[in-house]
Scaffold this active site. Structure first.
Site, PDB file in Angstrom:
ATOM      1  N   HIS A 135       0.813  -1.229   0.000  1.00 35.34           N
ATOM      2  CA  HIS A 135       0.000   0.000   0.000  1.00 35.34           C
ATOM      3  C   HIS A 135       0.848   1.282   0.000  1.00 35.34           C
ATOM      4  O   HIS A 135       0.730   2.084  -0.936  1.00 35.34           O
ATOM      5  CB  HIS A 135      -1.023  -0.044   1.134  1.00 35.34           C
ATOM      6  CG  HIS A 135      -1.690   1.257   1.411  1.00 35.34           C
ATOM      7  ND1 HIS A 135      -2.544   1.864   0.518  1.00 35.34           N
ATOM      8  CD2 HIS A 135      -1.605   2.101   2.478  1.00 35.34           C
ATOM      9  CE1 HIS A 135      -2.961   3.014   1.024  1.00 35.34           C
ATOM     10  NE2 HIS A 135      -2.412   3.183   2.214  1.00 35.34           N
ATOM     11  N   HIS A 191       3.495   7.088   5.267  1.00 33.02           N
ATOM     12  CA  HIS A 191       2.271   7.780   5.703  1.00 33.02           C
ATOM     13  C   HIS A 191       1.432   7.022   6.735  1.00 33.02           C
ATOM     14  O   HIS A 191       0.690   7.644   7.489  1.00 33.02           O
ATOM     15  CB  HIS A 191       1.422   8.220   4.502  1.00 33.02           C
ATOM     16  CG  HIS A 191       0.563   7.156   3.912  1.00 33.02           C
ATOM     17  ND1 HIS A 191       0.987   6.282   2.951  1.00 33.02           N
ATOM     18  CD2 HIS A 191      -0.733   6.815   4.159  1.00 33.02           C
ATOM     19  CE1 HIS A 191       0.007   5.465   2.622  1.00 33.02           C
ATOM     20  NE2 HIS A 191      -1.054   5.761   3.349  1.00 33.02           N
ATOM     21  N   ASP A 192       1.536   5.691   6.780  1.00 35.41           N
ATOM     22  CA  ASP A 192       0.742   4.925   7.760  1.00 35.41           C
ATOM     23  C   ASP A 192       1.606   4.326   8.868  1.00 35.41           C
ATOM     24  O   ASP A 192       1.115   3.555   9.695  1.00 35.41           O
ATOM     25  CB  ASP A 192      -0.026   3.792   7.052  1.00 35.41           C
ATOM     26  CG  ASP A 192      -1.273   4.293   6.331  1.00 35.41           C
ATOM     27  OD1 ASP A 192      -1.954   5.195   6.855  1.00 35.41           O
ATOM     28  OD2 ASP A 192      -1.573   3.770   5.230  1.00 35.41           O
ATOM     29  N   GLU A 195       0.735   5.449  12.551  1.00 30.51           N
ATOM     30  CA  GLU A 195      -0.611   4.986  12.876  1.00 30.51           C
ATOM     31  C   GLU A 195      -0.648   3.475  13.114  1.00 30.51           C
ATOM     32  O   GLU A 195      -1.374   3.000  13.980  1.00 30.51           O
ATOM     33  CB  GLU A 195      -1.539   5.333  11.693  1.00 30.51           C
ATOM     34  CG  GLU A 195      -2.877   5.897  12.121  1.00 30.51           C
ATOM     35  CD  GLU A 195      -3.604   6.472  10.922  1.00 30.51           C
ATOM     36  OE1 GLU A 195      -3.381   7.660  10.640  1.00 30.51           O
ATOM     37  OE2 GLU A 195      -4.367   5.739  10.268  1.00 30.51           O
ATOM     38  N   ASP A 196       0.110   2.724  12.347  1.00 30.56           N
ATOM     39  CA  ASP A 196      -0.049   1.265  12.324  1.00 30.56           C
ATOM     40  C   ASP A 196       1.090   0.445  12.922  1.00 30.56           C
ATOM     41  O   ASP A 196       0.969  -0.766  13.027  1.00 30.56           O
ATOM     42  CB  ASP A 196      -0.225   0.787  10.871  1.00 30.56           C
ATOM     43  CG  ASP A 196      -1.473   1.350  10.220  1.00 30.56           C
ATOM     44  OD1 ASP A 196      -2.363   1.815  10.956  1.00 30.56           O
ATOM     45  OD2 ASP A 196      -1.558   1.318   8.981  1.00 30.56           O
ATOM     46  N   ASP A 235      -3.574   8.355  -1.447  1.00 25.76           N
ATOM     47  CA  ASP A 235      -3.967   7.328  -0.468  1.00 25.76           C
ATOM     48  C   ASP A 235      -5.416   6.883  -0.718  1.00 25.76           C
ATOM     49  O   ASP A 235      -5.719   5.683  -0.798  1.00 25.76           O
ATOM     50  CB  ASP A 235      -3.813   7.923   0.940  1.00 25.76           C
ATOM     51  CG  ASP A 235      -4.098   6.935   2.059  1.00 25.76           C
ATOM     52  OD1 ASP A 235      -3.804   5.741   1.900  1.00 25.76           O
ATOM     53  OD2 ASP A 235      -4.602   7.384   3.115  1.00 25.76           O
TER      54      ASP A 235
HETATM   55  P1  NDP Z   1     -11.519   1.085   8.416  1.00 27.10           P
HETATM   56  O1  NDP Z   1     -11.005   2.453   8.593  1.00 27.10           O
HETATM   57  O2  NDP Z   1     -11.427   0.152   9.548  1.00 27.10           O
HETATM   58  O3  NDP Z   1     -10.919   0.418   7.104  1.00 27.10           O
HETATM   59  C1  NDP Z   1     -10.643   1.151   5.954  1.00 27.10           C
HETATM   60  C2  NDP Z   1      -9.163   1.391   5.887  1.00 27.10           C
HETATM   61  O4  NDP Z   1      -8.499   0.124   5.857  1.00 27.10           O
HETATM   62  C3  NDP Z   1      -8.723   2.082   4.632  1.00 27.10           C
HETATM   63  O5  NDP Z   1      -8.825   3.464   4.794  1.00 27.10           O
HETATM   64  C4  NDP Z   1      -7.293   1.599   4.498  1.00 27.10           C
HETATM   65  O6  NDP Z   1      -6.537   2.443   5.342  1.00 27.10           O
HETATM   66  C5  NDP Z   1      -7.311   0.213   5.110  1.00 27.10           C
HETATM   67  N1  NDP Z   1      -7.337  -0.958   4.213  1.00 27.10           N
HETATM   68  C6  NDP Z   1      -6.690  -2.126   4.446  1.00 27.10           C
HETATM   69  N2  NDP Z   1      -6.946  -3.018   3.507  1.00 27.10           N
HETATM   70  C7  NDP Z   1      -7.771  -2.437   2.618  1.00 27.10           C
HETATM   71  C8  NDP Z   1      -8.360  -2.890   1.407  1.00 27.10           C
HETATM   72  N3  NDP Z   1      -8.136  -4.113   0.928  1.00 27.10           N
HETATM   73  N4  NDP Z   1      -9.168  -2.043   0.734  1.00 27.10           N
HETATM   74  C9  NDP Z   1      -9.386  -0.805   1.221  1.00 27.10           C
HETATM   75  N5  NDP Z   1      -8.846  -0.317   2.370  1.00 27.10           N
HETATM   76  C10 NDP Z   1      -8.031  -1.134   3.071  1.00 27.10           C
HETATM   77  O7  NDP Z   1     -12.967   1.012   7.986  1.00 27.10           O
HETATM   78  P2  NDP Z   1     -14.020   2.084   7.995  1.00 27.10           P
HETATM   79  O8  NDP Z   1     -13.634   3.182   7.103  1.00 27.10           O
HETATM   80  O9  NDP Z   1     -15.255   1.374   7.745  1.00 27.10           O
HETATM   81  O10 NDP Z   1     -13.896   2.644   9.492  1.00 27.10           O
HETATM   82  C11 NDP Z   1     -14.465   2.147  10.590  1.00 27.10           C
HETATM   83  C12 NDP Z   1     -15.733   2.913  10.755  1.00 27.10           C
HETATM   84  O11 NDP Z   1     -16.701   2.135  10.097  1.00 27.10           O
HETATM   85  C13 NDP Z   1     -16.180   3.169  12.130  1.00 27.10           C
HETATM   86  O12 NDP Z   1     -16.283   4.559  12.309  1.00 27.10           O
HETATM   87  C14 NDP Z   1     -17.561   2.501  12.217  1.00 27.10           C
HETATM   88  O13 NDP Z   1     -18.518   3.431  12.684  1.00 27.10           O
HETATM   89  C15 NDP Z   1     -17.878   2.153  10.815  1.00 27.10           C
HETATM   90  N6  NDP Z   1     -18.462   0.841  10.607  1.00 27.10           N
HETATM   91  C16 NDP Z   1     -19.411   0.739   9.643  1.00 27.10           C
HETATM   92  C17 NDP Z   1     -19.994  -0.443   9.343  1.00 27.10           C
HETATM   93  C18 NDP Z   1     -21.030  -0.510   8.277  1.00 27.10           C
HETATM   94  O14 NDP Z   1     -21.488  -1.567   7.928  1.00 27.10           O
HETATM   95  N7  NDP Z   1     -21.405   0.606   7.683  1.00 27.10           N
HETATM   96  C19 NDP Z   1     -19.616  -1.668  10.056  1.00 27.10           C
HETATM   97  C20 NDP Z   1     -18.546  -1.465  11.003  1.00 27.10           C
HETATM   98  C21 NDP Z   1     -18.015  -0.253  11.260  1.00 27.10           C
HETATM   99  P3  NDP Z   1      -4.959   2.727   5.210  1.00 27.10           P
HETATM  100  O15 NDP Z   1      -4.730   3.703   4.106  1.00 27.10           O
HETATM  101  O16 NDP Z   1      -4.645   3.306   6.560  1.00 27.10           O
HETATM  102  O17 NDP Z   1      -4.336   1.388   4.990  1.00 27.10           O
HETATM  103 ZN    ZN Z   2      -2.875   4.684   3.635  1.00 29.42          ZN
END
Ligand code: NDP
Ligand code: ZN
Length: 180
Positions: free
Chosen positions: A36, A62-63, A66-67, A123
């Site tokens: 990523h 960038h991550d 955070e990670d 991103d």
């Molecule tokens: P996350 O933030 O948990 O996951 C999305 C992030 O995961 C991306 O921004 C990316 O961040 C990373 N990522 C890792 N693998 C992948 C991939 N294969 N494809 C895309 N992104 C990937 O998820 P949400 O944005 O959903 O955030 C959680 C929120 O979701 C909570 O606020 C909660 O309220 C809500 N929620 C909603 C649900 C629903 O059904 N609507 C269910 C559960 C929670 P990076 O760039 O950092 O890697």
């Molecule tokens: Zn990222």
């Protein structure tokens, strides 16, 4: 010099690969997470035509705060203050609840520096393409839809930064709306 730049870029990729080594993406295959940040840096160069080493190095990192267990102090010592400040700008405050972090990304997007906005654009472009390719493990269609909506709100705060990246994002948003 060219040799110095090449050396620091490889040092940075190596540093990020070591730090992210135990982390996987959320796809079914469990793609190595390092794909990523490398992919985001690659989008900036190949599609954004960005060749500022500070932006590319910050994209690779960038991550990482955070990670992983990496600190801003480590980033500053290894890659300098300018890179560190950009990484700070694109790092969520982990002491806040997840929903609040997501709200703040929307609220703060337009206040960020040009360099930080570039990283935000690349991103989101990477993550939305990843979502188009495959749905993360355990995600409902509704959650995917919410993610597109939230991303669009963040991107709307980053507009006027890079024509090509914004055009690519708009292609994705147009496709999405056509589906809904
Ligand atoms: P996350 O933030 O948990 O996951 C999305 C992030 O995961 C991306 O921004 C990316 O961040 C990373 N990522 C890792 N693998 C992948 C991939 N294969 N494809 C895309 N992104 C990937 O998820 P949400 O944005 O959903 O955030 C959680 C929120 O979701 C909570 O606020 C909660 O309220 C809500 N929620 C909603 C649900 C629903 O059904 N609507 C269910 C559960 C929670 P990076 O760039 O950092 O890697
Ligand atoms: Zn990222």
């Amino acid at each position: 010099t060219n040799a110095e730049l090449l050396s620091i870029i490889i040092k940075c990729v190596n540093f990020a690969a070591i730090k992210h080594k135990d982390q996987r993406r959320k796809d079914e295959q469990g793609t190595p997470y390092i794909n990523h940040p490398i992919g985001v840096a690659n989008i900036l160069i190949q599609e954004g035509n960005i060749h500022d080493p500070v932006v590319i190095i910050a994209a690779l990192l960038h991550d990482i705060v955070e990670d992983t267990n990496t600190t801003f102090e480590e980033i500053e010592n290894q890659f300098g203050t300018e890179v560190c400040n950009i990484v700070k700008e694109v790092t969520d405050d982990k002491s806040l609840p997840k929903a609040e972090r997501k709200r703040l990304q929307i609220q703060n997007a337009s206040k960020k520096s040009h360099k930080a906005k570039l990283i935000n654009l690349a991103d989101k472009l990477y993550n939305l393409r990843d979502l188009q390719r495959a749905i993360p493990v355990g995600w409902s269609q509704d959650r995917v839809k919410e993610y597109f909506k939230w991303s669009k709100a963040v991107i709307d705060g980053c507009r006027g930064t890079n024509f090509s990246l914004e055009r690519e994002l708009d292609v994705i948003f147009a496709d999405r709306i056509a589906q809904d």
